[in-house]
Design a protein around this motif. Structure first.
Motif, PDB file in Angstrom:
ATOM      1  N   PRO A  19      23.857  40.882  19.261  1.00 42.57           N
ATOM      2  CA  PRO A  19      23.767  42.334  19.221  1.00 42.57           C
ATOM      3  C   PRO A  19      23.204  42.813  17.883  1.00 42.57           C
ATOM      4  CG  PRO A  19      26.039  41.616  18.841  1.00 42.57           C
ATOM      5  CD  PRO A  19      25.204  40.378  18.951  1.00 42.57           C
ATOM      6  N   GLY A  20      22.339  43.813  17.932  1.00 41.97           N
ATOM      7  CA  GLY A  20      21.776  44.373  16.713  1.00 41.97           C
ATOM      8  C   GLY A  20      20.495  43.668  16.316  1.00 41.97           C
ATOM      9  N   ARG A  21      19.465  44.445  16.061  1.00 41.81           N
ATOM     10  CA  ARG A  21      18.182  43.867  15.735  1.00 41.81           C
ATOM     11  C   ARG A  21      18.232  43.007  14.479  1.00 41.81           C
ATOM     12  NH1 ARG A  21      14.518  41.748  18.322  1.00 41.81           N
ATOM     13  NH2 ARG A  21      13.252  40.748  16.731  1.00 41.81           N
ATOM     14  N   LEU A  22      18.896  43.479  13.464  1.00 44.12           N
ATOM     15  CA  LEU A  22      18.900  42.733  12.204  1.00 44.12           C
ATOM     16  C   LEU A  22      19.620  41.403  12.358  1.00 44.12           C
ATOM     17  CD1 LEU A  22      19.374  45.632   9.630  1.00 44.12           C
ATOM     18  CD2 LEU A  22      17.329  44.255  10.029  1.00 44.12           C
ATOM     19  N   ASN A  23      20.656  41.394  13.174  1.00 47.44           N
ATOM     20  CA  ASN A  23      21.342  40.125  13.438  1.00 47.44           C
ATOM     21  C   ASN A  23      20.456  39.187  14.237  1.00 47.44           C
ATOM     22  OD1 ASN A  23      23.719  40.776  12.103  1.00 47.44           O
ATOM     23  ND2 ASN A  23      24.519  41.854  13.905  1.00 47.44           N
ATOM     24  N   ALA A  24      19.796  39.742  15.227  1.00 50.05           N
ATOM     25  CA  ALA A  24      18.894  38.919  16.037  1.00 50.05           C
ATOM     26  C   ALA A  24      17.803  38.342  15.146  1.00 50.05           C
ATOM     27  CB  ALA A  24      18.282  39.756  17.149  1.00 50.05           C
ATOM     28  N   GLU A  25      17.340  39.159  14.236  1.00 49.46           N
ATOM     29  CA  GLU A  25      16.333  38.732  13.274  1.00 49.46           C
ATOM     30  C   GLU A  25      16.808  37.494  12.511  1.00 49.46           C
ATOM     31  OE1 GLU A  25      13.150  38.383  12.126  1.00 49.46           O
ATOM     32  OE2 GLU A  25      13.382  40.238  13.249  1.00 49.46           O
ATOM     33  N   ARG A  26      18.021  37.575  12.047  1.00 47.16           N
ATOM     34  CA  ARG A  26      18.561  36.445  11.283  1.00 47.16           C
ATOM     35  C   ARG A  26      18.649  35.190  12.140  1.00 47.16           C
ATOM     36  NH1 ARG A  26      23.553  37.941   8.362  1.00 47.16           N
ATOM     37  NH2 ARG A  26      24.368  38.269  10.450  1.00 47.16           N
ATOM     38  N   GLU A  27      19.139  35.347  13.341  1.00 49.87           N
ATOM     39  CA  GLU A  27      19.299  34.153  14.184  1.00 49.87           C
ATOM     40  C   GLU A  27      17.958  33.588  14.613  1.00 49.87           C
ATOM     41  OE1 GLU A  27      22.057  32.590  14.185  1.00 49.87           O
ATOM     42  OE2 GLU A  27      22.737  34.290  12.968  1.00 49.87           O
ATOM     43  N   GLY A  28      17.001  34.472  14.810  1.00 49.13           N
ATOM     44  CA  GLY A  28      15.659  33.996  15.145  1.00 49.13           C
ATOM     45  C   GLY A  28      15.075  33.172  14.001  1.00 49.13           C
ATOM     46  N   LEU A  29      15.256  33.655  12.819  1.00 46.72           N
ATOM     47  CA  LEU A  29      14.767  32.931  11.644  1.00 46.72           C
ATOM     48  C   LEU A  29      15.447  31.567  11.531  1.00 46.72           C
ATOM     49  CD1 LEU A  29      13.173  32.731   9.023  1.00 46.72           C
ATOM     50  CD2 LEU A  29      14.980  34.040   7.882  1.00 46.72           C
ATOM     51  N   ARG A  30      16.729  31.548  11.752  1.00 46.04           N
ATOM     52  CA  ARG A  30      17.470  30.292  11.678  1.00 46.04           C
ATOM     53  C   ARG A  30      16.943  29.309  12.724  1.00 46.04           C
ATOM     54  NH1 ARG A  30      22.319  30.327   9.533  1.00 46.04           N
ATOM     55  NH2 ARG A  30      22.859  32.398  10.345  1.00 46.04           N
ATOM     56  N   ALA A  31      16.747  29.807  13.935  1.00 49.06           N
ATOM     57  CA  ALA A  31      16.264  28.930  15.007  1.00 49.06           C
ATOM     58  C   ALA A  31      14.872  28.398  14.675  1.00 49.06           C
ATOM     59  CB  ALA A  31      16.239  29.676  16.333  1.00 49.06           C
ATOM     60  N   PHE A  32      14.039  29.280  14.151  1.00 47.39           N
ATOM     61  CA  PHE A  32      12.684  28.862  13.791  1.00 47.39           C
ATOM     62  C   PHE A  32      12.716  27.754  12.745  1.00 47.39           C
ATOM     63  CE2 PHE A  32       9.070  29.194  10.881  1.00 47.39           C
ATOM     64  CZ  PHE A  32       8.014  29.007  11.758  1.00 47.39           C
ATOM     65  N   LEU A  33      13.480  27.964  11.703  1.00 45.12           N
ATOM     66  CA  LEU A  33      13.511  26.972  10.621  1.00 45.12           C
ATOM     67  C   LEU A  33      14.112  25.655  11.094  1.00 45.12           C
ATOM     68  CD1 LEU A  33      14.456  29.262   7.623  1.00 45.12           C
ATOM     69  CD2 LEU A  33      12.246  28.228   8.118  1.00 45.12           C
ATOM     70  N   ALA A  34      15.112  25.739  11.948  1.00 44.25           N
ATOM     71  CA  ALA A  34      15.700  24.505  12.478  1.00 44.25           C
ATOM     72  C   ALA A  34      14.669  23.750  13.309  1.00 44.25           C
ATOM     73  CB  ALA A  34      16.931  24.832  13.320  1.00 44.25           C
ATOM     74  N   PHE A  35      13.939  24.507  14.112  1.00 45.28           N
ATOM     75  CA  PHE A  35      12.932  23.875  14.972  1.00 45.28           C
ATOM     76  C   PHE A  35      11.848  23.166  14.151  1.00 45.28           C
ATOM     77  CE2 PHE A  35       9.149  23.640  17.576  1.00 45.28           C
ATOM     78  CZ  PHE A  35       9.635  23.288  18.824  1.00 45.28           C
ATOM     79  N   VAL A  36      11.322  23.843  13.165  1.00 46.58           N
ATOM     80  CA  VAL A  36      10.249  23.188  12.400  1.00 46.58           C
ATOM     81  C   VAL A  36      10.777  21.999  11.607  1.00 46.58           C
ATOM     82  CG1 VAL A  36       8.921  25.327  12.266  1.00 46.58           C
ATOM     83  CG2 VAL A  36      10.315  24.639  10.321  1.00 46.58           C
ATOM     84  N   ALA A  37      12.026  22.075  11.178  1.00 40.50           N
ATOM     85  CA  ALA A  37      12.586  20.919  10.466  1.00 40.50           C
ATOM     86  C   ALA A  37      12.688  19.718  11.403  1.00 40.50           C
ATOM     87  CB  ALA A  37      13.959  21.259   9.897  1.00 40.50           C
ATOM     88  N   GLU A  38      12.979  19.984  12.662  1.00 36.98           N
ATOM     89  CA  GLU A  38      13.094  18.893  13.634  1.00 36.98           C
ATOM     90  C   GLU A  38      11.731  18.380  14.083  1.00 36.98           C
ATOM     91  OE1 GLU A  38      15.376  20.323  16.948  1.00 36.98           O
ATOM     92  OE2 GLU A  38      16.923  21.061  15.564  1.00 36.98           O
ATOM     93  N   HIS A  39      10.727  19.237  14.053  1.00 35.27           N
ATOM     94  CA  HIS A  39       9.402  18.851  14.562  1.00 35.27           C
ATOM     95  C   HIS A  39       8.298  19.134  13.550  1.00 35.27           C
ATOM     96  CE1 HIS A  39      11.206  18.511  18.548  1.00 35.27           C
ATOM     97  NE2 HIS A  39      11.762  19.693  18.342  1.00 35.27           N
ATOM     98  N   PRO A  40       8.345  18.488  12.414  1.00 33.50           N
ATOM     99  CA  PRO A  40       7.330  18.778  11.394  1.00 33.50           C
ATOM    100  C   PRO A  40       5.909  18.572  11.910  1.00 33.50           C
ATOM    101  CG  PRO A  40       8.624  16.834  10.832  1.00 33.50           C
ATOM    102  CD  PRO A  40       9.301  17.479  11.974  1.00 33.50           C
ATOM    103  N   GLU A  41       5.722  17.586  12.801  1.00 30.54           N
ATOM    104  CA  GLU A  41       4.367  17.338  13.329  1.00 30.54           C
ATOM    105  C   GLU A  41       3.849  18.578  14.049  1.00 30.54           C
ATOM    106  OE1 GLU A  41       6.747  16.230  15.973  1.00 30.54           O
ATOM    107  OE2 GLU A  41       7.801  15.758  14.136  1.00 30.54           O
ATOM    108  N   LEU A  42       4.746  19.173  14.832  1.00 34.54           N
ATOM    109  CA  LEU A  42       4.333  20.320  15.610  1.00 34.54           C
ATOM    110  C   LEU A  42       3.858  21.436  14.695  1.00 34.54           C
ATOM    111  CD1 LEU A  42       6.910  20.457  18.484  1.00 34.54           C
ATOM    112  CD2 LEU A  42       4.940  18.997  18.097  1.00 34.54           C
ATOM    113  N   TYR A  43       4.562  21.618  13.641  1.00 39.36           N
ATOM    114  CA  TYR A  43       4.206  22.658  12.690  1.00 39.36           C
ATOM    115  C   TYR A  43       2.795  22.426  12.149  1.00 39.36           C
ATOM    116  CZ  TYR A  43       4.627  25.896   8.884  1.00 39.36           C
ATOM    117  OH  TYR A  43       4.422  26.940   8.028  1.00 39.36           O
ATOM    118  N   ARG A  44       2.566  21.206  11.773  1.00 42.39           N
ATOM    119  CA  ARG A  44       1.267  20.857  11.223  1.00 42.39           C
ATOM    120  C   ARG A  44       0.155  21.078  12.240  1.00 42.39           C
ATOM    121  NH1 ARG A  44      -0.842  16.227   7.457  1.00 42.39           N
ATOM    122  NH2 ARG A  44      -2.939  16.305   8.252  1.00 42.39           N
TER     123      ARG A  44
END
Lengths: 201, 201
Positions: free
Chosen positions: B90-115
Motif C-alpha cells: 500500500p502507498g506509492r512510496l512504499n511500493a517504490e521502495r519494494e520495487g527498488l529492492r526487487a530490482f537490485l536483488a534480481f540484478v545481483a542474482e543475474h549479473p549476466e542479464l544486466y550486462r
DNA sequence: AAGAAATGTGAATACTGATTCATATCTCAT
DNA sequence: ATGAGATATGAATCAGTATTCACATTTCTT
C-alpha cells in the motif's frame, strides 16, 4: 629511448602530421558515434577523414587504441566543462544543480560522445570504469563535505554519489538515446527539486 | 501458412527439439553474459550447450536473433519479479521502495542479464528502447496517480520516472559492473530516504 | 639542390567467425 | 516395423575488414 613514458601511440612530428592525426580522431568520433564501434570500419573512418586507409596506422596502433583515446579525451573535456561550471558556485546543493545543468548541456551538444562512453563499457571496460570512478569520487567528496558542514542531512556519501550520477545519466540518456526534447532547465528544475526536497508532500 | 503471426524463429515441433532450443538459449545467456556479444561466437555457445554448430541454425535465424530473444525474455522476467514484489504494497512510496529492492536483488542474482540489457543498446536498439519505455511508463503512471491523490508533491511525472529509473540502474551497475558489495537493504535505505525526503537538512 | 626523415597511398594479406550444406540419425504416426 | 518429417552433425564456404607492406610524395635540414 623509444618514446615518452606512457607513449599513447605514434606521435606526429610535424604540424602536418598533427593535423592529419586530428582529422582522423575527429572522423572517428563522428563515425563511431553514428554507427557504433563494430559497424564503424577503419575504411569508413579514413574515408570521412579524407585520407588513405594505411595512414590510419601511422598514428594509431589499432582500432581499439583510437577508441580508448576518444574515451579519455571525452572524459577530460566533460570533467573540464563541469568543473568550470561549478567552480565558484557557493553551496553544495547549488553546485550540484549547476553541475547537472552543465552535464546535460554537454551531452545535448555531443550526443556521439555520450554514445561512445556507453559503448566503452564493452569495448574498453578499464577506461569505462576509470571514467565513472573519477566522477563518483568527485561527487562523494562534495557530498561528504556538505554533510560534515551540516548543509545536508547525514547519510552514506558514496551511495548518494552513485544516486546523483545515475540521475544525471538517466536524464542524459532520455534526451540523447530516446530523443525526448524537454529543455535542459526544466529537467534541472525537476531533478533538483527532488534531490533537495524529496517527493514527500 | 508458414508459421504463427510474429513468428519469432523456427519453433521446435517435439519435446526433444524444445529441450535443445532451451539449452542453446541458456548457453547463450551464460556465454554472452560473460564474454559480451561480439566475443561470444556461435561456436562457443553451441559448445557450452553441448550441440553441434549447425544445430544452432535449426532454432535461430542468426546471432542477432537469439540476442533479441534473450533481451525480451529477460525483460519479461524482471518485470514479472517486480510487479510480484509490489503487487500488494500500500502507498506509492512504499511500493517504490519494494520495487527498488526487487530490482537490485534480481540484478545481483543475474549479473549476466544486466550486462546483456546494457549491450542491447548497441546490438538491438529497438528492443532496448522498448524495454525502457515499458519501465518508464509504469513508473510514470504510479507517480502521476500518487501526485493526484496527494501522496507526493506535484511535479512532472515523466521526468521523475526517468530519475527513479536512473537511480535504480546506477545502484545496480555499481554492484554488478563495479563490484561494490553493499547489502541491498542498505542501498534501498539510502536511496529511499533521498527519494522521499531529499538531501536538505 | 640533395638526402633523409616524415608522411601518405591503396592494393594485398590474413584471419576470424557467421552461415550453409550434404549427410546421418532419431521419433512418431500409421 | 517403416518411412516421412524432425533433429543433429561438423566440415566447407564465404564475406567482411583489420592490418601490413612496398612504393610514392612531401617537408625539413644543410
Amino acid at each position: 629511448m623509444e618514446g615518452e613514458a606512457g607513449a599513447a601511440s605514434k606521435e606526429p612530428k610535424t604540424a602536418r602530421g598533427e593535423a592529419t592525426r586530428r582529422a582522423i580522431l575527429d572522423a572517428a568520433e563522428k563515425v563511431i558515434g553514428r554507427l557504433g564501434y563494430s559497424e564503424a570500419s577503419i575504411g569508413s573512418i579514413t574515408r570521412e577523414a579524407g585520407v588513405a586507409q594505411g595512414t590510419f596506422y601511422i598514428y594509431f596502433k589499432s582500432k581499439d587504441e583510437i577508441f580508448s583515446e576518444l574515451v579519455r579525451e571525452m572524459g577530460r573535456s566533460l570533467r573540464h566543462r563541469i568543473s568550470d561550471a561549478t567552480a565558484d558556485i557557493p553551496g553544495r546543493l547549488n553546485a550540484e544543480r549547476e553541475g547537472l545543468r552543465a552535464f546535460l548541456a554537454f551531452v545535448a551538444e555531443h550526443p556521439e560522445l555520450y554514445r561512445i562512453v556507453q559503448e566503452a563499457q564493452f569495448v574498453d571496460p578499464e577506461a569505462y570504469r576509470a571514467y565513472f570512478r573519477a566522477f563518483a569520487e568527485g561527487y562523494r567528496q562534495g557530498l561528504a563535505a556538505a554533510a560534515a558542514s551540516g548543509e545536508i542531512r547525514p547519510g552514506d556519501a558514496e551511495i548518494r554519489a552513485w544516486i546523483l550520477m545515475g540521475i544525471a545519466r538517466s536524464l542524459g540518456e532520455r534526451a540523447v538515446v530516446f530523443g525526448h526534447q524537454t529543455p535542459v532547465d526544466e529537467l534541472v528544475e525537476t531533478a533538483h527539486d527532488l534531490i533537495v526536497n524529496g517527493l514527500k508532500r
